[in-house]
Every structure is written in C-alpha cells, then in structure tokens.
Design an enzyme around this catalytic site. Structure first.
Site, short mmCIF file in Angstrom:
data_model
loop_
_atom_site.label_atom_id
_atom_site.label_comp_id
_atom_site.label_asym_id
_atom_site.label_seq_id
_atom_site.Cartn_x
_atom_site.Cartn_y
_atom_site.Cartn_z
CE1 TYR A 1 4.33 3.50 1.44
CE2 TYR A 1 5.45 5.59 1.72
CZ TYR A 1 5.33 4.38 1.07
OH TYR A 1 6.19 4.05 0.06
CD GLU B 1 -3.03 -0.84 0.19
OE1 GLU B 1 -3.22 0.31 -0.25
OE2 GLU B 1 -3.68 -1.81 -0.22
CB THR C 1 9.82 4.93 0.76
OG1 THR C 1 9.75 6.35 0.82
CG2 THR C 1 9.32 4.40 2.09
CG ASP C 2 12.93 9.47 0.23
OD1 ASP C 2 11.72 9.18 0.32
OD2 ASP C 2 13.34 10.48 -0.39
CD GLU C 3 7.11 9.07 1.95
OE1 GLU C 3 6.29 9.10 2.88
OE2 GLU C 3 6.77 9.15 0.75
CG ASN D 1 5.28 19.37 -2.94
OD1 ASN D 1 6.15 18.63 -3.41
ND2 ASN D 1 4.52 19.02 -1.92
CE LYS E 1 7.90 0.20 1.43
NZ LYS E 1 7.64 -0.92 0.48
N1 LIG Z 1 5.82 5.78 -5.71
C1 LIG Z 1 6.89 6.26 -5.11
O1 LIG Z 1 7.24 7.44 -5.29
C2 LIG Z 1 7.72 5.38 -4.21
C3 LIG Z 1 8.84 5.93 -3.63
C4 LIG Z 1 9.63 5.11 -2.83
C5 LIG Z 1 9.30 3.78 -2.63
N2 LIG Z 1 8.18 3.28 -3.19
C6 LIG Z 1 7.89 1.86 -2.94
O2 LIG Z 1 7.90 1.19 -4.18
C7 LIG Z 1 6.94 0.12 -4.20
C8 LIG Z 1 6.00 0.29 -5.37
O3 LIG Z 1 5.35 1.57 -5.26
P1 LIG Z 1 4.29 2.03 -6.35
O4 LIG Z 1 4.24 3.50 -6.32
O5 LIG Z 1 4.53 1.32 -7.63
O6 LIG Z 1 2.95 1.45 -5.68
P2 LIG Z 1 1.53 1.21 -6.34
O7 LIG Z 1 0.55 1.51 -5.27
O8 LIG Z 1 1.42 1.89 -7.66
O9 LIG Z 1 1.51 -0.37 -6.65
C9 LIG Z 1 1.48 -1.34 -5.64
C10 LIG Z 1 1.10 -2.67 -6.28
O10 LIG Z 1 1.12 -3.65 -5.24
C11 LIG Z 1 -0.04 -4.47 -5.37
N3 LIG Z 1 -0.40 -4.97 -4.04
C12 LIG Z 1 -0.86 -4.24 -2.99
N4 LIG Z 1 -1.12 -5.05 -1.95
C13 LIG Z 1 -0.81 -6.30 -2.35
C14 LIG Z 1 -0.84 -7.57 -1.72
N5 LIG Z 1 -1.27 -7.71 -0.45
N6 LIG Z 1 -0.42 -8.66 -2.41
C15 LIG Z 1 0.02 -8.53 -3.69
N7 LIG Z 1 0.04 -7.35 -4.35
C16 LIG Z 1 -0.36 -6.26 -3.69
C17 LIG Z 1 -1.10 -3.54 -5.94
O11 LIG Z 1 -2.16 -4.28 -6.55
C18 LIG Z 1 -0.31 -2.68 -6.89
O12 LIG Z 1 -0.26 -3.24 -8.18
C19 LIG Z 1 6.24 0.18 -2.83
O13 LIG Z 1 6.82 -0.77 -2.00
C20 LIG Z 1 6.52 1.58 -2.33
O14 LIG Z 1 6.56 1.62 -0.93
C21 LIG Z 1 7.38 4.05 -3.96
#
Ligand SMILES: NC(=O)c1ccc[n+]([C@@H]2O[C@H](COP(=O)([O-])OP(=O)(O)OC[C@H]3O[C@@H](n4cnc5c(N)ncnc54)[C@H](O)[C@@H]3O)[C@@H](O)[C@H]2O)c1
Length: 346
Positions: free
Chosen positions: A155, A82, A130-132, A254, A159
C-alpha cells in the site's frame, strides 16, 4: 470553485465532498464504487444544486476526458485509492493498478485538460497521500515534508509511487499541483474493516477485539472532519509544488487507543462493561510499521491550520455516530472480506 473529487464515496473523500458543498463549492464526485464505497456517505448532499455524481474508474482515460470537458473543474482533489494495508498484503496488484496506474491516468487527463484551457495558473491538482510513505519511526522523531521516502508495505509503496508521479508532472509539464500526506484518520463513515470501527463494532457485539502483536504500534490520529477542513485549506492556500503533512497532534499506541474506546463504551453502553475484557492479542501484521508521527509545523505556521478536536472528543463523537447509524454499518458488514482476518499470508 468547481471541484472534481475522486473517491468521494469513500471515507475521507465523502467528508471532503460534504465539507466542500457546505462551503459553497460545486463538486463532481467521480468514484468507481468499489467494495469500500458507499453512496450513503454523501446522501446528505446528494440533492444539493452543485453536486454531481459520476460512476467511473480513474484508469478509464476516455471517461476522464469526457468528465473534464463536460464539467470544466477548477481543481482536482484526488482521493480515489485502494487504501487497506491488510488487503495490499494479500492482493498487491489492485494497489498498483489503482494507486499507480490510476494516478498516472488521471494526471494525464488533468494535464490534457489544463493545457487545452491555456495552462491556467489557478488550476490545482491536489494529491491526497499518506504519512506511511515515510516508513517507520523509532520511539522518537517526527516526519517532516523533507523526510526521505521509505515505504514498506505494498500500500505505502503504491502511494509513494503516486506521489512521485504527481511531483514529476509538476516539474516536467508545469501542472500546478499540491500534495498532502496525512496520518491515520478516524470518524463517522469509516469502513468497518479499519481499526477504530472494528473495535467499536466488536465491543458492541461482545466479540473479541483483535489487537495486532502487542498493540505497541503508535499512530497519530486525525479526526476525519478536521482532515477534510485541512484539505480544503491546502487546496486554497497551499503553495504550488509543495507538500503538507497533516497530523492530528494525537499520538497513541494501538493498545491505548483501544482502551480509550473501551472506556467510552463502558460509559455510553454500560450493559457490556467492562469492554476491555474482550481484548484479544493476535498474530502481528507482517512488516507492521512501529510508529508514525507527523511534525505539523508547516500546516500550522504557513497555513494557520490546527486540528480542532482531541482524540477523546473525536472518539466520543465517532462512537455516538456508530451507535446512531447502525443500518449504515450493518449493510457494509456483509461485504467481501469484512470481519475476516486479512493480510497474514506473507
Ligand atoms: N484512511 C486513512 O487513514 C488515510 C490516511 C492517509 C491517507 N489516506 C489516503 O486518503 C485517500 C482516501 O482514503 P479513504 O480512507 O477515504 O479510502 P476508502 O478506501 O474509504 O475510499 C476510497 C474510494 O476510492 C474509490 N476508488 C477506488 N478505486 C477507484 C478507481 N480505480 N477509480 C475510481 N474510484 C476508485 C472507492 O470506490 C472508494 O470510494 C486515499 O488516497 C488514501 O491513500 C487515507
């Protein structure tokens, strides 16, 4: 390599899947298809010979056992999560379930498989974070891999917990893990509830562009295609047990980011110009971290990796993509909560 990618129908996971298939790897994409997923994100590789999709939940240990046994991956790239901070404020439970319990369940399944295989040294469990997790910076300084954890939203706390579990499975059971913590991503296929697509789509529709607080929060913006490339680099060349901070070398407030998007909109969609007239300041997110910034030296000096696009170029490509792919985002705008202000109840 044969990769098990979790969350491969999401924003970053799908970029990883597309890159990995393009680089000649086989991919099993395991995704529960939550509200944030879209199989169109991987339509371009769906018929590739090395691609398999499995709909399933990372909290389902029986399913995970079957997937590992059937597909015998060389590595796991764990992106399922999530991911939306505002949703974590309204409903933290799903973040604990998926990001903490889900990561635990996946670690146990990966460990069982790895041990059954005779504990191969070349196996990798790559945890994408994440860097968060590092909390919030003031006007100066950058997060290194040694910065103490100080997560401040449901969140980021979930993480951070998952990062700790991954390190514990390495130290306690010897599971060969690598971790990466990256900054804010943007680019094609970004779900329309996140800042960059919200700005683009509201500007296109002539709707107010919401800016939380005064728009002074600073993020380091990373183009998603660069991130996918960095993740494959960490997977293949990162040192076991080590973590890597991945940044875009593109810090922006932002409000400045939004002004850049509006200026690009003026150029590429001149009929609505000037789009910055739509900027509308709204109540801030509770506990909104002021600034994140990544020290990218480990990626650069150890792995020779740097981002390839500037923020302006990445935004230009992103805007072009949204203009050319209206059916993709129009379908997602109908999903639950999209377009609503979330995360203000705290
Ligand atoms: N978006 C960003 O800027 C960012 C930055 C740093 C880290 N991240 C990390 O990168 C990863 C991907 O982020 P994103 O932005 O692509 O997320 P997203 O929300 O776009 O995609 C998450 C995916 O995980 C799937 N998912 C969720 N719960 C699940 C479960 N219980 N079992 C199987 N699949 C499940 C969802 O269906 C979705 O396809 C995450 O771990 C996030 O914490 C994201």
């Amino acid at each position: 390599m044969k990769l098990l990618v979790t969350g491969g129908a999401g924003f970053i996971g799908s970029a990883v899947v597309r890159h990995a298939i393009g680089a000649g790897h086989a991919v099993v994409n395991l995704d529960a298809l939550t509200y944030a997923a879209c199989l169109d994100n991987v339509a371009s590789v769906a018929d590739a010979p090395g691609y398999t999709f499995v709909q399933g939940d990372i909290r389902d240990s029986a399913l995970l056992e079957t997937v590992f046994a059937e597909h015998t991956p060389d590595a796991v790239m764990h992106l399922a999560a999530e991911s939306h901070v505002d949703r974590s404020i309204d409903g933290p439970g799903a973040f604990i379930d998926t990001n903490v319990v889900g990561t635990y369940t996946l670690l146990q399944a990966a460990r069982g498989y790895w041990e059954a295989q005779g504990r191969p040294e070349r196996f990798r469990f790559h945890h994408i974070s994440t860097d968060e997790v590092f909390g919030s910076l003031g006007a100066t300084g950058q997060f290194t891999e040694d910065t103490p954890y100080d997560p401040r939203s449901p969140y980021s706390a979930s993480k951070a917990a998952s990062d700790h579990l991954v390190r514990a499975w390495h130290h306690t059971y010897g599971l060969p893990v690598v971790l990466s913590n990256c900054s804010n991503n943007y680019g094609p296929y970004h779900f329309p509830e996140k800042l960059v697509p919200v700005v683009i789509l509201n500007a296109l529709a002539g709707q107010p562009i919401p800016v939380y607080g005064k728009g002074e929060n600073v993020r380091d913006w990373l183009y998603v295609e660069d991130h996918a490339d960095a993740l494959l680099t960490v997977l293949q060349r990162g040192q076991v047990g080590r973590s890597y901070n991945i940044g875009g070398e593109n810090e922006a407030r932002n409000i400045d980011l939004i002004a850049m998007i509006c200026a690009l909109m003026d150029e590429m969609v001149p009929q609505g110009a000037p789009h910055d007239r739509l900027i509308s300041f709204v109540t801030d997110r509770p506990g909104h971290d002021l600034r994140y910034a990544i020290d990218p030296s480990r990626m650069r000096d150890e792995l020779g990796w740097r981002p390839s696009v500037t923020l302006e170029e990445g935004l230009r490509r992103t805007l072009r993509w949204y203009l050319d792919n209206r059916a993709w985002w129009q379908a997602l705008q109908a999903r639950d909560g999209v377009g609503e202000r979330l995360g203000v109840k705290a």
